[in-house]
Structure formats: structure tokens, C-alpha cells
Design an enzyme around this catalytic site. Structure first.
Site, PDB file in Angstrom:
ATOM      1  N   GLN A  24       0.831  -1.203   0.000  1.00 28.56           N
ATOM      2  CA  GLN A  24       0.000   0.000   0.000  1.00 28.56           C
ATOM      3  C   GLN A  24       0.864   1.251   0.000  1.00 28.56           C
ATOM      4  O   GLN A  24       0.583   2.225   0.692  1.00 28.56           O
ATOM      5  CB  GLN A  24      -1.006   0.005   1.146  1.00 28.56           C
ATOM      6  CG  GLN A  24      -2.231   0.868   0.790  1.00 28.56           C
ATOM      7  CD  GLN A  24      -3.321   0.824   1.823  1.00 28.56           C
ATOM      8  OE1 GLN A  24      -3.160   0.310   2.914  1.00 28.56           O
ATOM      9  NE2 GLN A  24      -4.472   1.379   1.481  1.00 28.56           N
ATOM     10  N   ILE A  44       9.399   5.380  -3.801  1.00 30.69           N
ATOM     11  CA  ILE A  44      10.828   5.694  -3.836  1.00 30.69           C
ATOM     12  C   ILE A  44      11.573   4.554  -4.530  1.00 30.69           C
ATOM     13  O   ILE A  44      11.438   3.389  -4.137  1.00 30.69           O
ATOM     14  CB  ILE A  44      11.387   5.886  -2.411  1.00 30.69           C
ATOM     15  CG1 ILE A  44      10.647   7.014  -1.692  1.00 30.69           C
ATOM     16  CG2 ILE A  44      12.887   6.165  -2.456  1.00 30.69           C
ATOM     17  CD1 ILE A  44      10.787   8.371  -2.320  1.00 30.69           C
ATOM     18  N   ALA A 103       2.034   4.539  -2.260  1.00 29.43           N
ATOM     19  CA  ALA A 103       1.247   5.377  -3.173  1.00 29.43           C
ATOM     20  C   ALA A 103       1.780   5.216  -4.599  1.00 29.43           C
ATOM     21  O   ALA A 103       2.160   6.175  -5.270  1.00 29.43           O
ATOM     22  CB  ALA A 103       1.289   6.835  -2.732  1.00 29.43           C
ATOM     23  N   CYS A 128     -16.985   2.503  10.639  1.00 35.63           N
ATOM     24  CA  CYS A 128     -17.387   1.099  10.653  1.00 35.63           C
ATOM     25  C   CYS A 128     -17.971   0.759   9.290  1.00 35.63           C
ATOM     26  O   CYS A 128     -18.422   1.637   8.563  1.00 35.63           O
ATOM     27  CB  CYS A 128     -18.415   0.804  11.743  1.00 35.63           C
ATOM     28  SG  CYS A 128     -20.073   1.425  11.386  1.00 35.63           S
TER      29      CYS A 128
END
Length: 562
Positions: A270, A281, A272, A417
Site C-alpha cells: 500500500q 521511492i 502510493a 465502521c
């Protein structure tokens, strides 16, 4: 409004913004006040990734186009009447019109661009010229609540993996390899431990590891893979849930594990990765040296990013072939790998069709609420009322108990939730009653992520692999926004590119403020029926049996006779 200039949380931040707290208005009404407070909350240092540049999360997802636009938005919100609507065009206020009390106080449209022009190169050039803004999903729609915003989605995804893949109630005795501890990825370690598992989360930025430990989303850190593996093995042997932040590059670490033939139980990523400039990077660089490389040789930098993404994704495919449960977590990693030359990147399944579609089909998705008072006790009072009134909803109550115990608030206290069609309305009415009886000290802002049942078209994530092939049909999020605006939502937003990048998604959001009035009850019963209801219709239209069965059982909307 509080704006300071100082260093906070070990970051050199010039503009330190905190939303107003308490029951007193700074505007002409609670709708405007909620918009003001939640816009500012998006830029609170506890919440935002890069407050000085108005970046909230997700690469370059911003709350306002620039500081002049931010100041103009806050000024106009303070003067806006209860029968007026403020228009926001890609992070900039452009006007306010007299409408009606039931109309939204704010309408927001971010990053819309004619499809032929919807490419990274064109969009970011227009953004550089100051003509548009990337709003991600909840950054530019002013309802981001920090890492808790994605926490339950990750929790639900991992819980579904436990049920579907391992036929167990949780991930006890299993370990999860993933990467990214940014504003979205930062929820992964806590979601894993809440499911009883052990997680190694690779992160190249040491400050993000430290921040997640401070925020109690991450347990411990490791500087080498061997150290992390030792911690992992000890935790599994003792039956302990543990999250480990490993300083390193995902491409390097994943390939190293594959070369050692070490196979995790569950694997994802996860980072970006959808943002090639800021979100990933390349191998061999730190955050600081990557910035130098990016500025001196943008094209070379992009090629290096592609090469690293391909290397990582190849390792993920190897893990999958050797028994790991591997999934793409909606950050466009597979697409970037394919663009980089990896033809079989889509051998990795997306998490929505694999694990979440069943929830979306019955109108369930990431529902959230924020205490505008700033008082954590307001959220705890709502937690207790949910536990007391909805004890028969065992999964919901389990989540609420876990969240109350383990989730540290960022900025204004909030809760999230997964709640389906019918339950959202019940929860909204309960909250309005608590405001009316002064069990909570100020109104509550109710909203959701754009990543929801009927509010998004995103063929690489939410609508991947739709049963009828309607993955790219984008009428639904527009209908969702129009319906919510017609139903009484306090503000409504339509965005482009969130989650999977420019050209890959259209999505909509809303916020509804409940202030204890009878009018708020009426709005809850329209908005919180319509918003998940259109999700049920969208999935029924695509051929999902559970959606059609829900409609047959009885709903408060009409569908064509078939």
C-alpha cells in the site's frame, strides 16, 4: 480557527492548523461550521501528510488548491447563510448562490478533465499552472479522519482473507508482508494485529515508522530484514499479534525474501504507487536522495520507479505461485508494473473482487462520523450506544469494541465502521437522538469514504471484474452525487483519479451534519437511505444475486419491474 507557526511532531511545519473545538459557532450554522472544522482538520499535523503544501494523503491529495484559496474558503464559509451554497472548483471557491435550506451548503468538484486529456502528463501540467487540484478521495472533500479512515477497510479485507482463504475467524498464527506506512498504508499494521496476525511492513521513510509507533498503529521497528524475521518468528511461536515496521525498500526486501524462498501467508503493498513522482521511492535511494534525483532527472527518476515496481511485483507473483495469498490493495501497483513492462502483473487479484465485493453488493461500506466538539467522550458515548442498541450485530459490535480500545484519534475524534443498507440510517438516527438529548456535546458530522458501494467507478479497484463487464461505467458516481445533493446532504463532492490515479476513476462523497433537530432526522432518513441504496441498485443491475435478494426482501426505494 487556530493557525500557528511552529515545529510539531518532529516535523518542521510552518502552518500548524487545528480545527475549532466546543459547542460555539464561528459561522452562521452547523453545516457551514462542520465544513470549516473538517477542512481545517484535514490539515491538522496529526492528520495531514504535508500540511504546509496542503497535502493530506495519497501522493498529492490536497484539501485546498493553495493558501490563498484556503483563506478564501474559510472566509466565505463564515459568511455563508443557511440557504446558500458555496461552489468549490478544484480546491478554489468560485461563488456562492442562494438555494434552499435543504440544498447542500457546499458543492465540491475536483480534478475533472475531459477524458481525452485525462493523462498524468496533461493533468499535472495543468495542476502546475494552478488550474486544477488533485483531491484524492477524502482530502479534497474534507472528510479524511487519519489512518482510521482506511483501518476498518483493511481490517475487513484481512478478516475476509482469514474466512475465505484459511477458514479461520482471524489471522492468528499467520504473517502478513506488505509495504507503505503513509497516510493510507499506515493502517495496515494495526489492522493485522486486530485480526490476531503478525505483520512486517516495509517503509523507506524512517519518520513514517516513528510516527506510526507514536500513534500506536505500529508496535516495533527493525532496521534489517533478519531482525524483522526474528521478531516475526518469535511472535508466531508465542501466539502473539505483532506489527513490525522494517526500514527498507519494498523492491529490495520482497526480492530478498523470494531469493531465500521465504513465503509469507499473505502479501500486499500500500505504497502510493499510483503517483510516480512522489508515491514510490526507487530502489537504492532514500527520501532525500530520491528528491535530488527527481528534480535533476525527472525522466530517469520515473524509469527507476518503474524498474523498482516491476521488481517488487515480480516477487509478489512468485509468492503467489508458491502459496501466499497475494492481493493488489487498490494503489495501481499492477498497472504501473504493466506499464513498466511486466505483462503478467494482473496475475495478482484485486482486493475488491476477491474479498470486499460481497459487502458492497448489499450496500455495505466505510461509514464514518466525527465529533465536531473535539471531545473524545462524544465518540465513546456513540460507541456505547451502538453496543447497547445493536448487540445483535456481532461483527459490528466486535469492531466498535476493538476500535474503542486500540484506535488513537488523529485530529477531531472520529469513528468508522462498515455498515450496510438500513443500518446506516439506524446509526444516523441514533446519533441525532444523542445530540438532541445532549448525551454528546455538539453536532456530529456523518460521512464516508468515496471507496463505497455505489459511489465510484474504478476498473482497477472498486469496480474491477464486475459481473456484467460494467467496470468502467461512470454514470453511477454522478448519479450518487446528484441523488445525495437532492436528498439533503450538507455537502457533496465529485472527484477524479482518487486511489488509482488520473484517468482511472470517478467517485463521489457526501457529509451530513446531525444537530438534534427534526429536520436532521428527515435528512438522515433520505440521505442514508439513498446513498447506500444506489449501491444496492448498481450491483443488482450488474447481476449480483445478493443485491437482488435484498431488494426482494424489501427496501425503501423503487426499481423497474423485470
Amino acid at each position: 480557527m487556530v493557525i500557528e507557526e511552529k515545529s510539531e511532531f518532529h516535523r518542521n511545519i510552518k502552518h500548524v492548523i487545528h480545527a475549532p473545538r466546543g459547542p460555539h459557532l464561528n459561522t452562521r450554522g452547523w453545516g457551514q461550521e462542520a465544513a470549516l472544522r473538517l477542512l481545517m482538520n484535514n490539515l491538522d499535523p496529526e492528520v495531514a501528510m504535508d500540511p504546509d503544501n496542503l497535502i493530506v494523503y495519497g501522493g498529492k491529495g490536497k484539501a485546498a488548491r493553495n493558501w490563498e484559496a484556503f483563506d478564501e474558503i474559510t472566509s466565505m464559509l463564515k459568511e455563508l447563510y443557511n440557504d446558500e451554497t458555496l461552489l468549490i472548483q478544484s480546491g478554489k471557491p468560485v461563488g456562492a448562490f442562494k438555494t434552499s435550506k435543504w440544498a447542500p451548503r457546499v458543492l465540491i468538484v475536483n480534478a475533472q478533465i475531459v477524458p481525452r486529456w485525462a493523462t498524468d502528463d496533461i493533468f499535472w501540467e495543468l495542476e502546475r499552472k494552478g488550474l486544477t487540484m488533485f483531491g484524492q478521495m477524502t482530502a479534497g472533500s474534507w472528510i479524511y479522519i487519519g489512518s482510521q479512515g482506511v483501518l476498518q477497510g483493511t481490517y475487513e479485507t484481512l478478516a475476509a482473507i482469514a474466512r475465505k482463504e484459511f477458514h479461520t475467524p482471524d489471522l492468528k498464527g499467520k504473517w502478513f508482508l506488505t509495504a507503505g506506512l503513509g497516510e493510507m498504508g499506515g493502517a495496515q499494521p494495526l489492522a493485522a494485529t486486530m485480526n490476531g496476525g503478525v505483520a512486517i511492513v516495509v517503509e523507506v521513510n524512517p519518520e513514517k515508522i516513528e510516527r506510526r509507533i507514536r500513534g500506536k498503529y505500529l508496535d516495533v521497528s527493525a532496521k534489517t530484514l533478519d531482525e524483522a524475521l526474528k521478531m516475526k518468528d518469535e511472535a508466531l511461536a508465542s501466539g502473539k499479534a505483532l506489527s513490525i515496521g522494517l526500514l527498507g525498500n519494498a523492491a529490495t526486501v520482497y526480492a530478498d525474501l523470494a531469493s531465500r524462498k521465504i513465503v509469507p501467508d499473505v502479501v500486499s503493498d500500500q505504497t502510493a504507487a499510483h503517483d510516480l513522482n512522489l508515491g514510490y521511492i526507487p530502489e537504492g535511494y532514500t527520501v532525500e536522495t530520491a528528491a535530488v534525483f527527481r528534480n535533476s532527472d525527472p525522466e530517469g527518476y520515473k524509469n527507476a520507479v518503474y524498474a523498482s515496481i516491476v521488481k517488487e511485483t515480480k516477487s509478489m507473483i512468485w509468492f503467489k505461485e508458491n502459496g501466499s495469498k497475494v492481493f493488489d490493495y487498490g494503489n495501481n501497483l499492477r498497472t504501473r508494473a504493466q506499464e513498466g513492462g511486466l505483462r503478467n502483473a494482473f496475475d495478482i487479484p484485486g482486493y475488491v473482487p476477491a474479498y470486499i465485493r460481497d459487502l458492497f453488493a448489499v450496500g455495505s461500506g466505510p461509514f464514518r462520523w466525527v465529533a465536531l466538539s473535539g471531545d473524545p467522550n462524544d465518540i465513546y458515548a456513540i460507541d456505547d450506544a451502538i453496543i447497547e442498541n445493536f448487540g445483535y450485530e456481532e461483527h459490528l459490535v466486535k469492531w466498535i469494541r476493538l476500535a474503542k480500545e486500540k484506535v488513537k484519534f488523529q485530529g477531531l475524534p472520529a469513528r468508522i465502521c462498515y455498515a450496510g443498507y438500513g443500518m446506516r440510517e439506524k446509526l444516523g438516527l441514533l446519533m441525532n437522538e444523542l445530540v438532541r438529548k445532549k448525551v454528546v456535546s455538539a453536532p456530529i458530522a456523518i460521512g464516508r469514504d468515496h471507496h463505497d458501494t455505489g459511489s465510484v467507478a474504478s476498473p482497477y479497484r472498486e469496480t474491477e471484474g464486475m459481473k456484467d463487464g460494467s467496470d468502467a461505467i461512470a454514470d453511477w458516481p454522478i448519479l450518487n452525487a446528484l441523488l445525495n445533493a437532492s436528498s439533503g446532504a450538507t455537502w457533496v463532492s465529485v472527484h477524479h483519479g482518487g486511489g488509482t490515479g488520473i484517468g482511472n476513476s470517478i467517485h463521489a462523497g457526501f457529509v451530513l451534519v446531525v444537530d438534534g433537530t427534526k429536520e436532521a432526522d428527515e435528512k438522515v432518513s433520505t440521505v442514508l437511505n439513498a446513498d447506500p441504496g444506489i449501491g444496492v441498485i448498481r450491483h443488482a443491475d450488474a447481476g449480483y444475486d445478493s443485491s437482488r435478494e435484498l431488494i426482494r426482501k424489501g427496501v425503501r426505494f423503487k426499481v423497474p419491474m423485470k
